[in-house]
Design an enzyme around this catalytic site. Structure first.
Site, mmCIF file in Angstrom:
data_model
loop_
_atom_site.group_PDB
_atom_site.id
_atom_site.type_symbol
_atom_site.label_atom_id
_atom_site.label_comp_id
_atom_site.label_asym_id
_atom_site.label_seq_id
_atom_site.Cartn_x
_atom_site.Cartn_y
_atom_site.Cartn_z
ATOM 1 N N TYR A 58 0.853 -1.186 0.000
ATOM 2 C CA TYR A 58 0.000 0.000 0.000
ATOM 3 C C TYR A 58 0.888 1.234 0.000
ATOM 4 O O TYR A 58 1.844 1.322 0.774
ATOM 5 C CB TYR A 58 -0.879 0.000 1.257
ATOM 6 C CG TYR A 58 -1.784 1.202 1.392
ATOM 7 C CD1 TYR A 58 -2.868 1.386 0.527
ATOM 8 C CD2 TYR A 58 -1.579 2.148 2.397
ATOM 9 C CE1 TYR A 58 -3.710 2.483 0.665
ATOM 10 C CE2 TYR A 58 -2.422 3.245 2.540
ATOM 11 C CZ TYR A 58 -3.484 3.401 1.667
ATOM 12 O OH TYR A 58 -4.324 4.484 1.810
ATOM 13 N N ASP A 80 9.427 3.072 -0.369
ATOM 14 C CA ASP A 80 8.391 3.697 0.442
ATOM 15 C C ASP A 80 8.586 3.283 1.899
ATOM 16 O O ASP A 80 8.191 2.192 2.315
ATOM 17 C CB ASP A 80 7.005 3.289 -0.070
ATOM 18 C CG ASP A 80 5.879 3.923 0.733
ATOM 19 O OD1 ASP A 80 6.178 4.669 1.697
ATOM 20 O OD2 ASP A 80 4.699 3.673 0.403
ATOM 21 N N LYS A 115 4.216 8.903 8.814
ATOM 22 C CA LYS A 115 3.989 8.280 10.119
ATOM 23 C C LYS A 115 4.969 8.777 11.198
ATOM 24 O O LYS A 115 4.807 9.879 11.677
ATOM 25 C CB LYS A 115 3.963 6.755 9.973
ATOM 26 C CG LYS A 115 2.823 6.347 9.019
ATOM 27 C CD LYS A 115 2.396 4.916 9.018
ATOM 28 C CE LYS A 115 1.088 4.775 8.247
ATOM 29 N NZ LYS A 115 1.144 3.990 7.053
HETATM 30 C C1 LIG Z 1 0.461 4.514 5.691
HETATM 31 C C2 LIG Z 1 1.217 4.317 4.451
HETATM 32 C C3 LIG Z 1 1.092 5.201 3.359
HETATM 33 C C4 LIG Z 1 0.061 6.285 3.330
HETATM 34 O O1 LIG Z 1 0.262 7.253 4.294
HETATM 35 P P1 LIG Z 1 -0.970 8.205 4.708
HETATM 36 O O2 LIG Z 1 -0.345 9.174 5.635
HETATM 37 O O3 LIG Z 1 -1.987 7.304 5.346
HETATM 38 O O4 LIG Z 1 -1.488 8.820 3.464
HETATM 39 C C5 LIG Z 1 1.927 5.034 2.287
HETATM 40 N N1 LIG Z 1 2.842 4.046 2.259
HETATM 41 C C6 LIG Z 1 2.988 3.167 3.276
HETATM 42 C C7 LIG Z 1 4.036 2.126 3.195
HETATM 43 C C8 LIG Z 1 2.168 3.271 4.396
HETATM 44 O O5 LIG Z 1 2.287 2.384 5.391
#
Ligand SMILES: *Cc1c(COP(=O)(O)O)cnc(C)c1O
Length: 439
Positions: free
Chosen positions: A151, A246, A274
């Protein structure tokens, strides 16, 4: 057989959920919060401190989702709270540059040498979608490769086989994304280097970037196979495609320098989110100077944000990252020890109860998959018995242990989780596994 744990009173939460459903689809502002995958009404949270959440009815829970990742220092750590208060006293936002942005950027560069320049944004979604735009501009190519179960936020082009809430609700991709857009994203199985070699062979000179969760968290926790990330780095370099790692979830989580430090990867672009905001909305995309300098106002790639680099968010980020930097030598070994104890302790209770379970973990992120078989990719994760997970989740919640409400989300520990919390969690699991086999 012992009796089921009594369900705590949640009348106030239930009333709030009904009110919320009048205003928000499913009563929530982010879908997995609705607990649809595990059943039961989601408790509303009143406050939290350290490793504990308190709900609207006064029930307490040991927190294993940490706001989906950010709260690595536990809740309401005084230096973080005070930093936000101090910043707020100077006004919540200016829309002009501040010293705090430079301070946080210096700390990020110190931990992520691949980030030579960066931009602050307000979410992980913004970070990944901006990184993709930049990669397409830099390569003058269109196709993006991602991996099944990974994701990267909810931007149109990244919602193909995207794990997290989509996996939880069994949605292959989102409605409302035109097939012309979705068609520019190819999803391949994770941990399969032959699949990516085949994709480059089949589509030479059109692949702009490969984006990856270096440790998957959004299909549950799936570590990379030995050599997989290094092979991906070599291949993307050879083919002239950018590698976007990511680290929105793994950044500052598995090490100060994230998975890139752990697996010694030097990507072209990195995204963070995060933890970097310490619980406030911050995302980062950054990387090699030659790419980042293509952003406006220096270059032709447009990207902007009214609240980007917001002073409150920077203050929370600086307080969190500076604390991690100052105490890294104690914090990461401590997180490894407490996480090992709780993940292995719960797994041992599953063995004792005869519940087939596969435990995946990297540092303080991990997942108990309700399957007897190894989980190395999304297809294998999807074989988990999600009904059994749901029963386990409810039995844990009723005993005051808050796990992420989906088989396909990683659980996290914080520095506030200690011996007492771990012992309580293992004891609760020993009860919960009795109700997993059927009810
Ligand atoms: C949570 C997450 C996102 C998205 O971040 P948001 O702040 O919820 O938009 C993107 N990539 C990874 C790996 C994530 O865990």
């Amino acid at each position: 057989m012992s009796s089921k744990p009594p369900v705590p009173t949640r009348t106030r939460s239930q009333a709030l959920q009904l009110s919320a459903e009048r205003f928000f689809p499913g009563g929530v502002n982010s879908p997995v919060r609705a607990f649809r995958a595990v059943g039961g009404a989601p408790p509303f949270i009143q406050s939290a401190a350290g490793a504990y959440l308190t709900d609207a009815d006064g029930n307490r829970y040991i927190d294993y989702f940490g706001s989906w990742g950010p709260m690595i220092l536990g809740h309401a750590l005084p230096p973080v709270v005070e930093a936000i208060q101090r910043a707020a006293a100077n006004s919540a936002s200016f829309g002009a540059s501040t010293a705090a942005e430079v301070d946080l950027a210096e700390r990020i560069v110190a931990c992520y040498p691949a980030i030579e320049k960066m931009r602050f944004v307000s979410s992980g979604t913004e970070a990944t979608m901006s990184a993709i735009r930049l990669a397409r501009a830099a390569t003058r190519r269109k196709i993006i490769i991602k991996f099944e179960g990974c994701y990267h936020g909810h931007a149109d082009g990244l919602l193909v086989k995207a794990g997290s809430g989509l996996a939880t609700f069994g949605i292959p991709g989102s409605a409302g994304v035109p097939e012309e857009v979705a068609g520019l994203t190819h999803a391949l199985p994770y941990n399969d280097i032959a699949a990516i070699e085949a994709a480059f062979d089949a589509h030479p000179d059109v692949i702009a970037a490969v984006i990856i969760e270096p440790i998957v968290g959004n299909a549950g926790c799936i570590p990379p196979a030995p050599g997989y990330l290094a092979a991906l780095r070599a291949l993307t370099r050879r083919e002239g495609a950018l590698l976007i790692v990511d680290e929105v979830m793994t950044g500052f989580r598995v090490a100060l320098g994230g998975a890139c430090q752990l697996y010694e990867i030097d990507p072209d672009l990195i995204t963070l989110g995060k933890i970097v905001g310490g619980g406030l909305p911050v995302g980062v995309f950054g990387g090699k100077r030659k790419y980042m300098d293509q952003l406006a106002p220096l270059g032709p790639v447009y990207q902007a944000g009214t609240l980007s680099g917001n002073p409150l968010a920077m203050a929370a980020g600086i307080a969190t990252i500076s604390y991690l930097q100052a105490h890294a030598e104690e914090i990461y070994p401590q997180l490894e020890a407490t996480s090992k104890a709780v993940f292995e302790g719960v797994a041992a209770e599953a063995v004792a109860a005869g519940v087939p379970l596969t435990t995946n973990r990297v540092g303080s992120m991990g997942t108990w998959f309700f399957t007897p078989d190894p989980v190395t990719n999304y297809e294998e994760a999807a074989k988990s018995d999600t009904a059994a997970f749901g029963r386990f989740h409810r039995a844990m919640l009723d005993q005051g242990i808050w796990l992420p409400p989906s088989q396909f989300e990683a659980a996290f520990l914080s520095t506030a989780h200690g011996k007492e919390e771990i012992a309580a969690t293992i004891a609760a699991a020993s009860q919960a596994f009795k109700f997993v086999q059927g009810e």
